[in-house]
Design a protein around this motif. Structure first.
Motif, PDB file in Angstrom:
ATOM      1  N   ASP A   1      -5.358  -0.835  -5.139  1.00 34.09           N
ATOM      2  CA  ASP A   1      -4.832  -1.395  -3.894  1.00 34.09           C
ATOM      3  C   ASP A   1      -5.879  -2.271  -3.225  1.00 34.09           C
ATOM      4  OD1 ASP A   1      -3.463  -2.026  -1.640  1.00 34.09           O
ATOM      5  OD2 ASP A   1      -3.382   0.002  -0.820  1.00 34.09           O
ATOM      6  N   GLU A   2      -5.724  -3.557  -3.384  1.00 36.32           N
ATOM      7  CA  GLU A   2      -6.646  -4.517  -2.748  1.00 36.32           C
ATOM      8  C   GLU A   2      -8.093  -4.089  -2.897  1.00 36.32           C
ATOM      9  OE1 GLU A   2      -5.662  -6.260   0.919  1.00 36.32           O
ATOM     10  OE2 GLU A   2      -3.580  -5.590   0.843  1.00 36.32           O
TER      11      GLU A   2
ATOM     12  N   SER B   1       0.837  -1.208   0.000  1.00 34.18           N
ATOM     13  CA  SER B   1       0.000   0.000   0.000  1.00 34.18           C
ATOM     14  C   SER B   1       0.864   1.248   0.000  1.00 34.18           C
ATOM     15  CB  SER B   1      -0.908   0.024   1.232  1.00 34.18           C
ATOM     16  OG  SER B   1      -1.804  -1.048   1.192  1.00 34.18           O
TER      17      SER B   1
HETATM   18 MG   LIG Z   1      -2.178  -2.647   2.069  1.00 37.22          MG
END
Ligand SMILES: [Mg+2]
Ligand SMILES: Nc1ncnc2c1ncn2[C@@H]1O[C@H](COP(=O)(O)OP(=O)(O)OP(=O)(O)O)[C@@H](O)[C@H]1O
Lengths: 223, 243
Positions: B160-161, B41
């Protein structure tokens, strides 16, 4: 005029007093809103020096009695600066400053109530700080602030009665005059109180209506 | 091209990125894998300028993200999709999507909203165009989030995810959209724990371990003996497959 008599004209007198109170309330609220909001924006931008000054002034205004502030403006300023301050001017200055301080506090917490994650989203899409303030923060902060603001304004309406002590012909001052003339305090102050009450209810009602509109998007929360 | 070179980033005493080099060219889909806390991240947040890097250099199409002037240009070229959607709750889906095009690219509002509706249609959300985020399911919110990024017509998508807050059903509706985007040649940097999905859409896999990029291989090689030869990768993959 004889003691003890109410005349039809007293109604007009009361309404005039109410008009003065309302005019002061509305004008000082508007001035307070502008100043308090500007202060909050200064803090949002973390303008050096100015932010500290604003915080300090707001602290002073919040933590001292309005009556003392009023005396300082009405008696203190003329004595110190050798200027003339009329009762109305003193009332406007004092009440505006006081409202500004409390509105500033509400505005700051309203701005801080907006979720940081959305602000990051706005930043990565290239919005400027000003655009983020206007488009993302302001609408949500307004919805957040309207409740506390309504509460504050209902209170500030009552606070306007303090200005009667320096001779502004507001509703309370009119009540005072009628009371001295008729010596019927119960009737006079009941009537005056009822007028404040109705006005306060009106402010609260308007605030509630406005809040509903500003919070339209949260009406569905929980689905 | 997104170019990350020699990037270091610490939070206090903790070094989170410890000399990362990574290049993403047009048309590539690069999945960034790595265990929790490895800095994935943070890497994304450094690329889009949400975090300041301590050393090294990151450029997007040549624009240096650590220079305020160039950052705004860099940001116009990359679009971010967030794990928790980060939608503006006081705006409808269309308004969420049209905001940045109107404010940043100065697209006329009408046109921006038409384009927003078109994007929503392409992800199967035509009927929800006027809904507020609170009226949408997680999967629908994330589809709006993807549209919002696409509305800026970015050269690169940073994700991001984006499915980790979603249940399996919603995850698959979002992943199918991403797969379609990958097929049309959209350049993506894709942080994920969806190993199989990463394998199916990526051209390359980058593997972060304790702030260092210990593997940067074409997808097929990463999942072959070459990747498995790296103990940390083998360990990670076997653990992920067990879950
Ligand atoms: Mg992360
Ligand atoms: N703002 C911050 N302040 C302090 N430490 C941070 C901050 N952001 C991240 N970290 C730390 O940096 C490390 C890497 O975090 P990061 O979020 O980049 O990991 P990640 O690879 O994305 O993990 P995950 O798979 O759990 O999302 C973690 O140890 C985290 O605690």
């Amino acid at each position: 005029m004889r003691y003890g008599d109410f005349t039809p004209f007293d109604i007009v007198l009361l309404l005039q007093g109410l008009g003065v109170s309302l005019a002061l309330f509305v004008s000082t609220t508007l001035i307070g809103l502008v100043i308090g909001t500007i202060w909050a924006v200064i803090r949002f931008y973390r303008v050096p020096v100015l932010t500290q000054i604003v915080t300090f002034v707001a602290e002073l205004l919040k933590n001292s009695p309005v009556l003392v502030q009023l005396f300082l403006v009405f008696f203190g300023l003329p004595a110190f600066f050798k200027i003339n301050v009329t009762p109305t001017e003193a009332a406007v200055i004092t009440l505006s400053g006081n409202s500004a301080a409390f509105i500033y506090v509400i505005a700051v917490s309203a701005i801080e109530s907006v979720g940081k994650d959305q602000l990051e989203a706005a930043r990565v899409f290239g919005l400027t700080r000003w655009q983020i303030l206007r488009r993302v923060i302001a609408p949500q902060a307004a919805a957040f602030a309207i409740g506390p603001l309504t509460g504050l304004l209902v209170n500030q309406l009552q606070v306007t009665s303090l200005i009667s002590v320096i001779g502004v012909m507001d509703l309370t001052k009119v009540g005072n005059i009628l009371n001295l003339r008729t010596l019927k305090p119960f009737i006079v102050w009941t009537a005056v109180g009822a007028l404040y009450y109705l006005t306060a209810k009106l402010v609260a009602y308007a605030g509630g209506r406005f809040e509903k509109r500003l919070r339209a998007h949260t009406a569905w929360r929980g689905l | 091209m997104i170019s990350v070179s020699g990037v270091r980033k610490s939070f206090g005493a903790a070094t989170v990125l410890n000399g990362v080099d990574l290049e993403i060219r047009q048309g590539e889909v690069v999945s960034v894998l790595g265990s929790s806390g490895s800095g994935k991240s943070t890497l994304i947040r450094c690329i889009n300028g949400l975090e300041k890097i301590d050393a090294g250099k990151i450029t997007v199409d040549g624009f240096d993200v650590s220079k305020p002037r160039e950052l705004s240009e860099a940001r116009k070229r990359s679009g971010t999709v967030f794990q928790l959607f980060n939608l503006y709750p006081h705006m409808t889906a269309v308004q969420n999507i049209a905001l940045a095009p109107v404010e940043v690219l100065k697209v006329p509002r009408r046109q921006a909203e038409d384009e927003a509706r078109e994007l929503l249609r392409s992800v199967g959300l035509s009927e929800r165009a006027e809904a507020y985020p609170s009226q949408l399911s997680g999967g629908q919110r994330q589809r709006v989030g993807i549209c919002r990024a696409l509305a800026m017509k970015p050269s690169y998508l940073l994700l991001d995810e984006v499915t980790s807050a979603l249940d399996p059903e919603m995850t698959s509706e979002v992943l199918s959209i991403l797969a379609a985007l990958a097929k049309t040649g959209t350049t993506m940097v894709f942080v994920t724990h969806e190993i199989e999905f990463a394998r199916s859409i990526s051209t390359r896999i980058a593997f972060l371990d304790k702030g260092q990029l210990i593997a940067d291989l074409p997808t097929a090689e990463f999942f072959s003996d070459k990747g498995m030869a790296l103990p940390r990768v083998a360990q990670f993959l076997s653990k992920m497959r067990k879950d």
